[in-house]
Write a protein that holds these residues in place. Structure first.
Motif, PDB file in Angstrom:
ATOM      1  N   MET A   1       0.851  -1.170   0.000  1.00  0.00           N
ATOM      2  CA  MET A   1       0.000   0.000   0.000  1.00  0.00           C
ATOM      3  C   MET A   1       0.901   1.238   0.000  1.00  0.00           C
ATOM      4  O   MET A   1       1.753   1.386   0.862  1.00  0.00           O
ATOM      5  CB  MET A   1      -0.900  -0.055   1.241  1.00  0.00           C
ATOM      6  CG  MET A   1      -1.612   1.209   1.587  1.00  0.00           C
ATOM      7  SD  MET A   1      -2.817   1.087   2.938  1.00  0.00           S
ATOM      8  CE  MET A   1      -1.823   0.707   4.354  1.00  0.00           C
ATOM      9  N   GLU A   2       0.679   2.108  -0.966  1.00  0.00           N
ATOM     10  CA  GLU A   2       1.377   3.391  -1.021  1.00  0.00           C
ATOM     11  C   GLU A   2       0.607   4.372  -0.142  1.00  0.00           C
ATOM     12  O   GLU A   2      -0.614   4.511  -0.281  1.00  0.00           O
ATOM     13  CB  GLU A   2       1.446   3.902  -2.455  1.00  0.00           C
ATOM     14  CG  GLU A   2       2.093   5.258  -2.581  1.00  0.00           C
ATOM     15  CD  GLU A   2       2.032   5.837  -3.982  1.00  0.00           C
ATOM     16  OE1 GLU A   2       2.430   7.002  -4.130  1.00  0.00           O
ATOM     17  OE2 GLU A   2       1.575   5.153  -4.912  1.00  0.00           O
ATOM     18  N   ILE A   3       1.301   5.059   0.752  1.00  0.00           N
ATOM     19  CA  ILE A   3       0.667   6.017   1.649  1.00  0.00           C
ATOM     20  C   ILE A   3       1.099   7.426   1.247  1.00  0.00           C
ATOM     21  O   ILE A   3       2.290   7.708   1.123  1.00  0.00           O
ATOM     22  CB  ILE A   3       1.044   5.747   3.117  1.00  0.00           C
ATOM     23  CG1 ILE A   3       0.545   4.362   3.525  1.00  0.00           C
ATOM     24  CG2 ILE A   3       0.481   6.832   4.032  1.00  0.00           C
ATOM     25  CD1 ILE A   3       1.034   3.908   4.880  1.00  0.00           C
ATOM     26  N   VAL A   4       0.114   8.296   1.021  1.00  0.00           N
ATOM     27  CA  VAL A   4       0.369   9.691   0.656  1.00  0.00           C
ATOM     28  C   VAL A   4      -0.108  10.564   1.812  1.00  0.00           C
ATOM     29  O   VAL A   4      -1.309  10.694   2.048  1.00  0.00           O
ATOM     30  CB  VAL A   4      -0.369  10.073  -0.646  1.00  0.00           C
ATOM     31  CG1 VAL A   4      -0.122  11.540  -0.980  1.00  0.00           C
ATOM     32  CG2 VAL A   4       0.040   9.163  -1.791  1.00  0.00           C
ATOM     33  N   ASN A   5       0.844  11.140   2.543  1.00  0.00           N
ATOM     34  CA  ASN A   5       0.509  12.047   3.643  1.00  0.00           C
ATOM     35  C   ASN A   5       0.315  13.445   3.075  1.00  0.00           C
ATOM     36  O   ASN A   5       1.245  14.039   2.540  1.00  0.00           O
ATOM     37  CB  ASN A   5       1.630  12.058   4.683  1.00  0.00           C
ATOM     38  CG  ASN A   5       1.670  10.779   5.471  1.00  0.00           C
ATOM     39  OD1 ASN A   5       0.700  10.405   6.101  1.00  0.00           O
ATOM     40  ND2 ASN A   5       2.802  10.098   5.432  1.00  0.00           N
ATOM     41  N   LEU A   6      -0.901  13.945   3.193  1.00  0.00           N
ATOM     42  CA  LEU A   6      -1.222  15.275   2.680  1.00  0.00           C
ATOM     43  C   LEU A   6      -0.850  16.345   3.700  1.00  0.00           C
ATOM     44  O   LEU A   6      -0.878  16.084   4.912  1.00  0.00           O
ATOM     45  CB  LEU A   6      -2.722  15.355   2.372  1.00  0.00           C
ATOM     46  CG  LEU A   6      -3.215  14.400   1.291  1.00  0.00           C
ATOM     47  CD1 LEU A   6      -4.733  14.391   1.254  1.00  0.00           C
ATOM     48  CD2 LEU A   6      -2.650  14.802  -0.065  1.00  0.00           C
ATOM     49  N   PRO A   7      -0.534  17.555   3.247  1.00  0.00           N
ATOM     50  CA  PRO A   7      -0.285  18.647   4.196  1.00  0.00           C
ATOM     51  C   PRO A   7      -1.534  18.907   5.044  1.00  0.00           C
ATOM     52  O   PRO A   7      -2.660  18.697   4.589  1.00  0.00           O
ATOM     53  CB  PRO A   7       0.002  19.847   3.282  1.00  0.00           C
ATOM     54  CG  PRO A   7       0.405  19.259   1.968  1.00  0.00           C
ATOM     55  CD  PRO A   7      -0.352  17.963   1.854  1.00  0.00           C
ATOM     56  N   ALA A   8      -1.318  19.354   6.266  1.00  0.00           N
ATOM     57  CA  ALA A   8      -2.432  19.639   7.170  1.00  0.00           C
ATOM     58  C   ALA A   8      -3.444  20.555   6.506  1.00  0.00           C
ATOM     59  O   ALA A   8      -3.090  21.545   5.892  1.00  0.00           O
ATOM     60  CB  ALA A   8      -1.915  20.268   8.458  1.00  0.00           C
ATOM     61  N   GLY A   9      -4.711  20.177   6.576  1.00  0.00           N
ATOM     62  CA  GLY A   9      -5.793  20.967   6.025  1.00  0.00           C
ATOM     63  C   GLY A   9      -6.139  20.640   4.582  1.00  0.00           C
ATOM     64  O   GLY A   9      -7.173  21.074   4.090  1.00  0.00           O
ATOM     65  N   GLU A  10      -5.304  19.875   3.888  1.00  0.00           N
ATOM     66  CA  GLU A  10      -5.575  19.523   2.492  1.00  0.00           C
ATOM     67  C   GLU A  10      -6.413  18.250   2.430  1.00  0.00           C
ATOM     68  O   GLU A  10      -6.151  17.287   3.138  1.00  0.00           O
ATOM     69  CB  GLU A  10      -4.267  19.313   1.728  1.00  0.00           C
ATOM     70  CG  GLU A  10      -4.466  19.109   0.241  1.00  0.00           C
ATOM     71  CD  GLU A  10      -3.147  19.050  -0.506  1.00  0.00           C
ATOM     72  OE1 GLU A  10      -3.009  18.155  -1.363  1.00  0.00           O
ATOM     73  OE2 GLU A  10      -2.268  19.872  -0.225  1.00  0.00           O
ATOM     74  N   SER A  11      -7.419  18.238   1.559  1.00  0.00           N
ATOM     75  CA  SER A  11      -8.304  17.085   1.413  1.00  0.00           C
ATOM     76  C   SER A  11      -7.810  16.142   0.324  1.00  0.00           C
ATOM     77  O   SER A  11      -7.194  16.572  -0.652  1.00  0.00           O
ATOM     78  CB  SER A  11      -9.720  17.534   1.053  1.00  0.00           C
ATOM     79  OG  SER A  11     -10.260  18.298   2.091  1.00  0.00           O
ATOM     80  N   ALA A  12      -8.140  14.870   0.483  1.00  0.00           N
ATOM     81  CA  ALA A  12      -7.837  13.868  -0.538  1.00  0.00           C
ATOM     82  C   ALA A  12      -8.777  14.066  -1.725  1.00  0.00           C
ATOM     83  O   ALA A  12      -9.865  14.628  -1.571  1.00  0.00           O
ATOM     84  CB  ALA A  12      -8.014  12.476   0.045  1.00  0.00           C
ATOM     85  N   PRO A  13      -8.378  13.600  -2.911  1.00  0.00           N
ATOM     86  CA  PRO A  13      -9.304  13.642  -4.044  1.00  0.00           C
ATOM     87  C   PRO A  13     -10.602  12.925  -3.674  1.00  0.00           C
ATOM     88  O   PRO A  13     -10.581  11.947  -2.911  1.00  0.00           O
ATOM     89  CB  PRO A  13      -8.554  12.894  -5.148  1.00  0.00           C
ATOM     90  CG  PRO A  13      -7.107  12.998  -4.769  1.00  0.00           C
ATOM     91  CD  PRO A  13      -7.087  13.010  -3.267  1.00  0.00           C
TER      92      PRO A  13
END
Length: 98
Positions: A1-13
């Protein structure tokens, strides 16, 4: 599983597999998650969600629980979305605040 940590406050697609950790007013953390199931004896398009439940005492506890839950459903790519709450999140730095 590839994990993409988004910057705080940013939503996933909107159509992405993701877990969302949000800081609550009392300093605890909630966890919500949704994935398309990609393993086991289920229709590959079946969606699973995790909503609500008891709050977690720390961000790390909520994130760990979300990653473990998602891993059971075999997502290929999982986004980790974090709220921008009142306290700094684990990936925040002094430079980010200024």
């Amino acid at each position: 599983m590839e994990i993409v940590n988004l910057p705080a406050g940013e939503s996933a697609p909107p159509d992405a597999d993701c877990i969302r950790v949000q800081e609550l007013e009392n300093g605890r953390f909630s966890l919500n998650a949704s994935v398309l199931v990609r393993c086991g004896d289920v229709d590959p398009a079946e969606s699973m969600s995790l909503i609500g439940g008891e709050p977690y005492d720390s961000y790390d506890d909520a994130e760990s629980a979300g990653l473990a839950w998602a891993n059971e459903h075999c997502p290929e790519k999982l986004y980790v979305s974090r709220s921008a709450g009142t306290k700094p999140l684990p990936d925040s730095t002094e430079e980010d605040a200024g």
